[in-house]
Design an enzyme around this catalytic site. Structure first.
Site, PDB file in Angstrom:
ATOM      1  CG  ASP A 284      -2.048   0.925   1.119  1.00 26.57           C
ATOM      2  OD1 ASP A 284      -2.374   1.303  -0.024  1.00 26.57           O
ATOM      3  OD2 ASP A 284      -2.625   1.281   2.147  1.00 26.57           O
ATOM      4  N   GLY A 285       0.359   2.323  -0.619  1.00 30.11           N
ATOM      5  CA  GLY A 285       1.043   3.610  -0.512  1.00 30.11           C
ATOM      6  C   GLY A 285       1.678   4.099  -1.804  1.00 30.11           C
ATOM      7  CG  ASN A 286       2.420   1.464  -5.059  1.00 31.12           C
ATOM      8  OD1 ASN A 286       3.278   1.312  -4.197  1.00 31.12           O
ATOM      9  ND2 ASN A 286       2.000   0.466  -5.810  1.00 31.12           N
ATOM     10  N   GLY A 287       0.217   5.340  -4.433  1.00 29.91           N
ATOM     11  CA  GLY A 287      -0.420   6.599  -4.831  1.00 29.91           C
ATOM     12  C   GLY A 287       0.098   7.757  -3.995  1.00 29.91           C
TER      13      GLY A 287
ATOM     14  CB  SER B   7      -8.011  -5.840  -4.320  1.00 28.29           C
ATOM     15  OG  SER B   7      -8.525  -4.581  -4.708  1.00 28.29           O
TER      16      SER B   7
ATOM     17  NE  ARG C 218      -3.794   6.453  -8.029  1.00 30.09           N
ATOM     18  CZ  ARG C 218      -3.779   6.138  -6.735  1.00 30.09           C
ATOM     19  NH1 ARG C 218      -3.641   7.076  -5.822  1.00 30.09           N
ATOM     20  NH2 ARG C 218      -3.931   4.897  -6.362  1.00 30.09           N
TER      21      ARG C 218
ATOM     22  NE  ARG D  34      -6.993   1.571  -6.951  1.00 25.09           N
ATOM     23  CZ  ARG D  34      -5.910   1.795  -6.229  1.00 25.09           C
ATOM     24  NH1 ARG D  34      -4.792   2.160  -6.813  1.00 25.09           N
ATOM     25  NH2 ARG D  34      -5.928   1.659  -4.922  1.00 25.09           N
TER      26      ARG D  34
ATOM     27  CG  HIS E  78       0.757   1.808  -9.385  1.00 22.21           C
ATOM     28  ND1 HIS E  78       0.413   1.515  -8.099  1.00 22.21           N
ATOM     29  CD2 HIS E  78      -0.326   2.420  -9.930  1.00 22.21           C
ATOM     30  CE1 HIS E  78      -0.837   1.922  -7.860  1.00 22.21           C
ATOM     31  NE2 HIS E  78      -1.297   2.477  -8.966  1.00 22.21           N
TER      32      HIS E  78
ATOM     33  CG  LEU F  68      10.554 -16.738  -1.547  1.00 19.58           C
ATOM     34  CD1 LEU F  68      10.233 -16.660  -0.054  1.00 19.58           C
ATOM     35  CD2 LEU F  68      11.085 -15.371  -2.009  1.00 19.58           C
TER      36      LEU F  68
ATOM     37  CB  SER G 207      -6.014 -23.136  -0.640  1.00 20.69           C
ATOM     38  OG  SER G 207      -5.514 -24.424  -0.771  1.00 20.69           O
TER      39      SER G 207
ATOM     40  CD  GLU H 261     -12.577  -5.556  -3.227  1.00 22.37           C
ATOM     41  OE1 GLU H 261     -11.382  -5.882  -3.389  1.00 22.37           O
ATOM     42  OE2 GLU H 261     -13.426  -6.324  -2.744  1.00 22.37           O
TER      43      GLU H 261
HETATM   44  C1  FPP Z   1      -1.940   0.010  -3.629  1.00 21.47           C
HETATM   45  O1  FPP Z   1      -1.480   1.322  -3.494  1.00 21.47           O
HETATM   46  C2  FPP Z   1      -1.157  -0.674  -4.647  1.00 21.47           C
HETATM   47  C3  FPP Z   1      -1.651  -1.195  -5.789  1.00 21.47           C
HETATM   48  C4  FPP Z   1      -3.095  -1.166  -6.128  1.00 21.47           C
HETATM   49  C5  FPP Z   1      -0.767  -1.811  -6.801  1.00 21.47           C
HETATM   50  C6  FPP Z   1       0.417  -2.562  -6.275  1.00 21.47           C
HETATM   51  C7  FPP Z   1       1.354  -2.785  -7.398  1.00 21.47           C
HETATM   52  C8  FPP Z   1       2.701  -2.749  -7.326  1.00 21.47           C
HETATM   53  C9  FPP Z   1       3.431  -2.627  -6.050  1.00 21.47           C
HETATM   54  C10 FPP Z   1       3.563  -2.815  -8.550  1.00 21.47           C
HETATM   55  C11 FPP Z   1       3.354  -3.975  -9.414  1.00 21.47           C
HETATM   56  C12 FPP Z   1       3.615  -5.235  -8.734  1.00 21.47           C
HETATM   57  C13 FPP Z   1       3.899  -6.347  -9.418  1.00 21.47           C
HETATM   58  C14 FPP Z   1       4.069  -7.634  -8.715  1.00 21.47           C
HETATM   59  C15 FPP Z   1       4.043  -6.295 -10.870  1.00 21.47           C
HETATM   60  P1  FPP Z   1      -2.457   2.537  -3.741  1.00 21.47           P
HETATM   61  O2  FPP Z   1      -2.448   2.862  -5.198  1.00 21.47           O
HETATM   62  O3  FPP Z   1      -3.808   2.210  -3.177  1.00 21.47           O
HETATM   63  O4  FPP Z   1      -1.745   3.645  -2.933  1.00 21.47           O
HETATM   64  P2  FPP Z   1      -2.412   4.771  -2.036  1.00 21.47           P
HETATM   65  O5  FPP Z   1      -3.128   4.057  -0.917  1.00 21.47           O
HETATM   66  O6  FPP Z   1      -1.247   5.566  -1.558  1.00 21.47           O
HETATM   67  O7  FPP Z   1      -3.326   5.544  -2.947  1.00 21.47           O
END
Ligand code: FPP
Length: 221
Positions: free
Chosen positions: A24-27, A69, A37, A75, A41, A135, A175, A71
């Site tokens: 979490d936190g890419n945005g 997800s 955004r 987006r 990612h 792993l 599972s 959900e």
């Molecule tokens: C949630 O952050 C993150 C995602 C919806 C995407 C995660 C994807 C990656 C880390 C890169 C791709 C990964 C692979 C394995 C190819 P958010 O966008 O909800 O961030 P925010 O909460 O800060 O808005």
């Protein structure tokens, strides 16, 4: 470098077998830098390598990463397409190294919703890394825990109807990703935004885990 934390982890002993992370936190990472955004990612993709390296070094056996997800399909189309492109790019770029490092990749989630290119990439990485023994890397894509529970319940019901499985307790092992395992899972919440994650953060989490008392509902003597 994170060798100091790794040495402490080794001194402490038990390492969690399975570490699961919500990336979490890419945005927010992108917003803090006035970037679009998708660049957040992209930075998050680099942190995936960091987490894999850290898990390998610490001796974690299973690393589960929540990448997309069910959900998230809600987006904007442009963000979804950027994420799917990143997924394909990640696989093209990483498959050889993951294979070399003994990482077996498994993709969890409803892959029928993926575009043909992304689906082919997912199948490729699973096929080319299936015998990795160091792993297991679970990538949760188009995944939801409720969806998984519903799917598992449906499959079980079908097997019972077909007579493949009988309705006796103790016979069924379904599972699941998190909902069930969370019952006694140790949670570690970090303020670190995913793209900033380094193996030090993973090691900090393991050290935190090592400092906890796991009682599984019992009390200690
Ligand atoms: C949630 O952050 C993150 C995602 C919806 C995407 C995660 C994807 C990656 C880390 C890169 C791709 C990964 C692979 C394995 C190819 P958010 O966008 O909800 O961030 P925010 O909460 O800060 O808005």
């Amino acid at each position: 470098m994170a060798d100091d934390l790794l040495s402490q982890i080794r001194l402490n002993g038990a390492v969690p077998r399975h570490v699961a992370v919500i990336m979490d936190g890419n945005g927010r990472w992108a917003r803090e830098r006035n970037l679009p955004r998708p660049l957040g990612h992209r930075a998050g993709m680099k942190a995936v390598r960091e987490a894999v390296e850290g898990a390998l070094e610490a001796g974690v056996e299973v690393l589960t990463l929540f990448a997309f997800s069910e959900e998230n399909w809600q987006r904007p189309a442009a963000e979804i397409s950027a994420l799917m492109q990143l997924l394909e790019e990640y696989i093209a770029r990483e498959v050889a190294e993951l294979r070399h490092q003994g990482v077996a990749v498994h993709v969890l989630g409803d892959r029928t919703r993926l575009a043909p290119g992304a689906r082919a990439a997912v199948e490729r990485i699973e096929r080319e890394t299936y015998d990795g023994a160091r792993l297991a890397l679970n990538l949760c894509i188009s995944y939801s825990s409720r969806g998984e529970l519903a799917r598992a319940a449906r499959l079980l019901a079908e097997e019972v109807l077909k007579g493949v499985k009988r309705l006796e307790a103790g016979e069924c092992r379904l599972s699941n990703f998190l909902l069930w395992q969370l019952a006694y899972t140790e949670l570690y919440i970090t303020p670190v935004l995913w793209p900033d994650l380094t193996r030090r953060d993973l090691f900090q989490a393991i050290l935190d885990y090592q400092g906890r008392e796991r009682r599984f509902g019992r009390i200690t003597a």
